[in-house]
Design a protein around this motif. Structure first.
Motif, mmCIF file in Angstrom:
data_model
loop_
_atom_site.group_PDB
_atom_site.id
_atom_site.type_symbol
_atom_site.label_atom_id
_atom_site.label_comp_id
_atom_site.label_asym_id
_atom_site.label_seq_id
_atom_site.Cartn_x
_atom_site.Cartn_y
_atom_site.Cartn_z
ATOM 1 N N LYS A 1 8.947 12.311 -3.466
ATOM 2 C CA LYS A 1 10.359 12.441 -3.303
ATOM 3 C C LYS A 1 10.847 14.056 -3.260
ATOM 4 N N ILE A 2 10.188 14.682 -4.335
ATOM 5 C CA ILE A 2 10.540 16.227 -4.096
ATOM 6 C C ILE A 2 9.778 16.727 -3.188
ATOM 7 N N GLN A 3 8.466 16.305 -2.621
ATOM 8 C CA GLN A 3 7.843 16.998 -1.615
ATOM 9 C C GLN A 3 8.304 16.618 -0.316
ATOM 10 N N GLN A 4 8.677 15.393 -0.134
ATOM 11 C CA GLN A 4 9.355 15.189 1.065
ATOM 12 C C GLN A 4 10.688 14.422 0.984
ATOM 13 N N GLN A 5 11.604 15.024 0.891
ATOM 14 C CA GLN A 5 13.067 14.490 0.286
ATOM 15 C C GLN A 5 13.618 13.574 1.305
ATOM 16 N N GLN A 6 13.316 13.913 2.585
ATOM 17 C CA GLN A 6 14.123 13.120 3.700
ATOM 18 C C GLN A 6 13.345 11.760 3.990
ATOM 19 N N GLN A 7 12.006 11.770 3.307
ATOM 20 C CA GLN A 7 11.248 10.432 3.730
ATOM 21 C C GLN A 7 11.296 9.498 2.725
ATOM 22 N N TYR A 8 11.556 9.633 1.745
ATOM 23 C CA TYR A 8 11.618 8.731 0.558
ATOM 24 C C TYR A 8 12.943 8.727 -0.131
ATOM 25 N N GLN A 9 13.131 7.394 -0.831
ATOM 26 C CA GLN A 9 14.359 7.393 -1.770
ATOM 27 C C GLN A 9 13.587 6.722 -2.960
ATOM 28 N N LEU A 10 14.423 7.046 -4.127
ATOM 29 C CA LEU A 10 13.973 6.694 -5.555
ATOM 30 C C LEU A 10 15.006 5.580 -5.782
ATOM 31 N N MET A 11 14.281 4.204 -6.413
ATOM 32 C CA MET A 11 15.114 3.182 -6.791
ATOM 33 C C MET A 11 14.518 2.726 -7.950
ATOM 34 N N ALA A 12 15.591 2.046 -8.696
ATOM 35 C CA ALA A 12 15.142 1.312 -10.103
ATOM 36 C C ALA A 12 15.173 -0.193 -9.681
ATOM 37 N N ASN A 13 14.262 -0.876 -10.066
ATOM 38 C CA ASN A 13 14.034 -2.118 -10.173
ATOM 39 C C ASN A 13 14.421 -2.679 -11.537
ATOM 40 N N LEU A 14 15.770 -3.034 -11.747
ATOM 41 C CA LEU A 14 16.101 -3.464 -13.062
ATOM 42 C C LEU A 14 15.810 -4.815 -13.590
ATOM 43 N N GLY A 15 15.028 -5.330 -13.050
ATOM 44 C CA GLY A 15 14.301 -6.735 -13.278
ATOM 45 C C GLY A 15 15.078 -7.787 -12.780
ATOM 46 N N THR A 16 16.276 -7.777 -12.532
ATOM 47 C CA THR A 16 17.420 -8.789 -12.003
ATOM 48 C C THR A 16 17.081 -8.975 -10.491
ATOM 49 N N GLY A 17 16.315 -8.186 -10.088
ATOM 50 C CA GLY A 17 16.296 -8.379 -8.681
ATOM 51 C C GLY A 17 16.739 -7.551 -7.759
ATOM 52 N N SER A 18 17.745 -6.819 -8.419
ATOM 53 C CA SER A 18 18.770 -5.697 -7.776
ATOM 54 C C SER A 18 17.948 -4.317 -7.984
ATOM 55 N N ASN A 19 18.060 -3.558 -6.523
ATOM 56 C CA ASN A 19 17.572 -2.205 -6.915
ATOM 57 C C ASN A 19 18.570 -1.119 -6.822
ATOM 58 N N GLN A 20 18.726 -0.188 -7.662
ATOM 59 C CA GLN A 20 19.736 0.798 -7.391
ATOM 60 C C GLN A 20 19.109 2.181 -7.427
ATOM 61 N N GLN A 21 20.014 2.973 -6.859
ATOM 62 C CA GLN A 21 19.297 4.421 -6.549
ATOM 63 C C GLN A 21 19.272 5.210 -7.833
ATOM 64 N N LEU A 22 18.426 6.084 -8.049
ATOM 65 C CA LEU A 22 18.001 6.937 -9.013
ATOM 66 C C LEU A 22 18.040 8.467 -8.547
ATOM 67 N N ASP A 23 18.690 9.391 -9.366
ATOM 68 C CA ASP A 23 18.537 10.584 -8.766
ATOM 69 C C ASP A 23 17.916 11.461 -9.886
ATOM 70 N N ILE A 24 17.273 12.704 -9.392
ATOM 71 C CA ILE A 24 16.584 13.606 -10.271
ATOM 72 C C ILE A 24 17.401 14.627 -10.753
ATOM 73 N N ILE A 25 17.505 14.845 -12.106
ATOM 74 C CA ILE A 25 18.308 15.665 -12.909
ATOM 75 C C ILE A 25 17.527 17.094 -13.265
ATOM 76 N N ALA A 26 16.246 16.816 -13.564
ATOM 77 C CA ALA A 26 15.268 17.646 -14.306
ATOM 78 C C ALA A 26 14.064 17.337 -14.119
ATOM 79 N N VAL A 27 12.866 18.190 -13.936
ATOM 80 C CA VAL A 27 11.411 17.724 -14.065
ATOM 81 C C VAL A 27 10.918 18.950 -15.004
ATOM 82 N N ASP A 28 9.749 18.562 -15.428
ATOM 83 C CA ASP A 28 9.145 19.516 -16.156
ATOM 84 C C ASP A 28 7.460 19.250 -15.668
#
Lengths: 334, 416
Positions: free
Chosen positions: B70-97
């Motif tokens: 996602k960081i290398q090719q921002q336009q090409q990917y999106q980050l999703m959280a699979n919460l186990g209920t079958g629903s996918n919700q978006q994730l955003d990057i706050i910080a990396v190490d």
């Protein structure tokens, strides 16, 4: 005025030339003719050439089966020979008619290759060159053979085959000469090929010494481009000279074409995998070092150039990448 | 019949205590566990998966390597959280190490309680549990044993004996009370797992802002982390005196740092028509993952002593030269990541011994100021004996590369 009749082969090369002073010349397959044709498509009495009262030559078809055709392929029954050099076809036999005052080409001076010919034809040179090439091959097998199980002696049996492989080029040229009615000049071609191989080996030894002492400086770099190219150009130039190619542009073209392969082939190869660094790695035993080694400081100081150059190249790539709004250098790898 | 009863009782008693604990841990925290998915925009399919866990009501920790695309090719990917209920919700990057392979993400509000971070590490031998979604098979809890810090590692890692599998990256490892002791990051196979210590998670959370930064800011952070890391790694190596030992006529460093491990080998001395060779190679087992095609942050060295006294000089030289003809960097790097190597080669006097020294450098295209350096030296053969020394440094500054090369050239020499 005397007349000359040249019989030509299908490529237009002269295979027979006859000169006549009489007033009538008969041409045909019959044995009583002045010119006896071998072509089975010609008749026993195919045509006659006659000199009339106005001292003009006439070619007359003797009602032959396949006729007489002029240069444009038209069948003619009687044709006035108005100028020297006219060509006709009797059956399938091409012939050219010339007057004795027909201009001739200027005398060709003997060129380099032909002056070299007696030297190249000497069997001694050929034997020496072949032996030296065989010795070089043997030396390289010996050099490579390392370890108790090395069987470099067996590899020596390959030498005759490798020599034969080197001889393929002269053989090919000789064959070509044979087909086109030229002198094959096999021995001079062989001597030339093997002499160039010996010179090439000498260059390699010199190159090792230069690279070892001068690394990649202008002189050794320049020579490694120039000398092999010059050797190849000379080799192909003389090879084609021995073949006596008349057209200079063809000889130049063929020489450039064959020599360029040396540069084109590496260029065609896919670029090395994994971006492996390219560097001068020539080593020789200590006595061959003919100069003072440099110091650690000077090596590290000059290494600044490497950092500068590569950083500039990286910078160039960064600038080329499209900057999309808030995106930084990483965001887009296109 | 009595023995059956006895066996049954025995089995009941033998039922491990951890089964209960694992069950508790899983049921208490399963809602705070998510699957992190990197979705490719064109195909709308998963390109990479990992695990993540809530450390507060809207913050999730995972591995940097899970979300690197996602960081290398921002336009090409999106980050999703699979919460186990079958629903996918978006994730955003706050910080990396990138040094510790961690990422902090903003996630949808959590209704249940998040994981708590442990204040200290467990004792060696204590039971721990690793959680995550191995191979996309669903959330699992895997019992394991804590075995202290990973030895000989520059980047701090906990050693957990337990099955950590692909897909569990970014999931937590917890102690028996369910507190997070670290983040699952790698496995060496055969039940050997590595976990990033919780202290690194604390540091990342402490310095992270509360807003989603622009990508350029994140990239600048990564560069700063890489610069600081190489400084931290090389400073002691450059300032401390190296303990040297002999390798044939060559002097080689014994152990320049605990995180650099050396291995040795030698050939049979008795073999005729051959070159005796003794070699040592030193390197690091871990590296910094930046993207699928780029790793960095490692040091590697090689030394070889060659003795071909009974060979003719030219024959020895022929094989000696072949040893230095090919060399390459130790880290993985693609065409998009780095420039080509630029090299210089010269005969240099190292401790009065003429030596062919090759020094090559390549620059990082996305991280200005960082370079990979490659060094190769071979003494000019004297009496059919030679000494080759070599090192590569990945992701260092010009000053550090030159300083390390200088120290190496002064220390690693031929002693007659």
């Amino acid at each position: 005025m005397a007349i000359l009749i040249e019989l030509l082969n299908s490529q237009g090369r002269v295979i027979e030339r006859h000169k006549f002073n009489q007033q009538q010349i008969s041409l045909g397959r019959g044995y009583h003719n002045d010119i006896i044709l071998l072509d089975p498509h010609s008749c026993a009495e195919h045509a006659i050439l006659t000199l009339d009262e106005q001292q003009q030559w006439q070619l007359t078809d003797m009602d032959s089966v396949n006729g007489v055709r002029n240069q444009r392929g038209q069948r003619v029954s009687q044709q006035l020979i108005s100028k020297s050099g006219q060509e006709f076809t009797l059956g399938r036999q091409r012939l050219r008619l010339l007057f004795s005052d027909h201009p001739i080409a200027a005398t060709q001076p003997l060129h380099g290759a032909e002056r070299l010919l007696p030297l190249l034809s000497s069997p001694l040179l050929l034997i020496c060159a072949v032996l030296l090439v065989a010795l070089t091959l043997g030396y390289e097998f010996w050099l490579d053979g390392l370890g108790e199980d090395s069987q470099w002696q067996r590899q020596l049996l390959l030498i005759p085959f490798l020599l034969l492989m080197f001889a393929l080029w002269p053989l090919l040229l000789a064959l070509w000469a044979r087909f086109t009615g030229r002198e094959p000049q096999l021995r001079p071609q062989l001597a030339l090929t093997f002499s160039v191989l010996v010179l090439w080996t000498c260059w390699e030894a010199l190159a090792a010494l230069l690279h070892f002492n001068l690394n990649n400086n202008m002189l050794s770099q320049g020579l490694s481009y120039l000398l092999p190219t010059a050797l190849l150009l000379l080799f192909f130039w003389f090879s084609f000279s021995l073949l006596s190619i008349k057209r200079r542009w063809l000889q130049v073209g063929l020489t450039l074409l064959f020599s360029s392969f040396y540069w084109v082939y590496p260029w065609m190869q896919p670029s090395p995998l994994h971006y492996a660094p390219q560097y001068q790695h020539q080593l020789l035993p200590a006595p061959w070092l003919l100069r003072q080694p440099t110091s650690t400081d000077s090596l590290l100081d000059s290494s600044d150039r490497l950092f500068r150059n590569t950083a500039a190249r990286a910078e160039q790539t960064r600038n080329k990448k499209p900057q999309q709004g808030q995106l930084g250098p990483l965001a887009s790898n296109e | 019949m009595w023995y059956r009863v006895f066996c049954g009782l025995g089995l009941m008693l033998a039922q491990p205590v951890w089964a209960d604990t694992a069950q508790n841990v899983f049921s208490n925290y399963q809602d705070a566990l998510i699957q992190v998915q990197v979705i490719e925009n064109q195909t709308q399919r998963k390109s990479a998966i990992g695990s993540g866990f809530y450390v507060s009501n809207n913050l999730v920790i995972t591995n940097y390597h899970v979300i690197a695309e996602k960081i290398q090719q921002q336009q090409q990917y999106q980050l999703m959280a699979n919460l186990g209920t079958g629903s996918n919700q978006q994730l955003d990057i706050i910080a990396v190490d990138v040094i510790n392979d961690l990422a902090l993400l903003r996630a949808p509000q959590l209704q249940q309680h998040p994981f708590t971070l442990a204040g200290s590490l467990p004792a060696q031998g204590e039971q721990v549990f690793s959680l995550g979604n191995p191979h996309d098979l669903g959330m699992v809890v895997v019992p394991g044993t804590f075995n202290g810090m990973k030895q000989q590692s520059f980047y701090p890692r906990l050693h957990v004996t337990g099955s950590i599998n692909p897909g569990m990256s970014g999931g937590p490892s917890v102690n028996s009370t369910g507190e997070v002791i670290g983040v699952n990051v790698a496995t060496a196979g055969n039940q050997i797992g590595f976990v990033v210590p919780v202290a690194q998670v604390n540091t990342l959370m402490a310095r992270a802002g509360s807003t989603v930064p622009e990508m350029a800011v994140l990239q600048q952070q990564i560069l700063q982390q890489l610069l600081a890391n190489q400084q931290q790694m090389l400073s002691p190596l450059l300032s401390d005196a190296w303990k040297m030992q002999a390798l044939g006529n060559g002097r080689v460093p014994e152990d320049i740092a605990p995180f650099v491990q050396c291995w040795g080998r030698s050939s049979d001395r008795k073999e005729v028509n051959s070159i005796y060779s003794a070699s040592a190679s030193c390197g690091q087992s871990e590296e910094i993952y930046l993207s699928q095609s780029l790793t960095t942050g490692k040091l590697e060295m090689q030394f070889e002593w060659l003795d071909g006294t009974d060979l003719p000089p030219l024959k020895f030289n022929h094989h000696y030269q072949a040893k230095i003809a090919y060399s390459n960097a130790d880290n993985r790097a693609g065409k998009r990541d780095i420039t080509e190597f630029s090299c210089q080669s010269d005969i240099v006097a190292l401790a009065n011994q003429a030596t062919r020294v090759i020094f090559c450098v390549r620059a990082y295209k996305d991280y200005p100021g960082l370079f990979d350096a490659l060094y190769m030296a071979a003494t000019i053969a004297d009496g059919q004996q030679g000494f080759i020394s070599h090192f590569t440094l990945a992701g260092v500054t010009q000053d550090n590369a030159k300083a390390f090369a200088r120290k190496f050239m002064e220390a690693v020499v031929w002693q007659s």
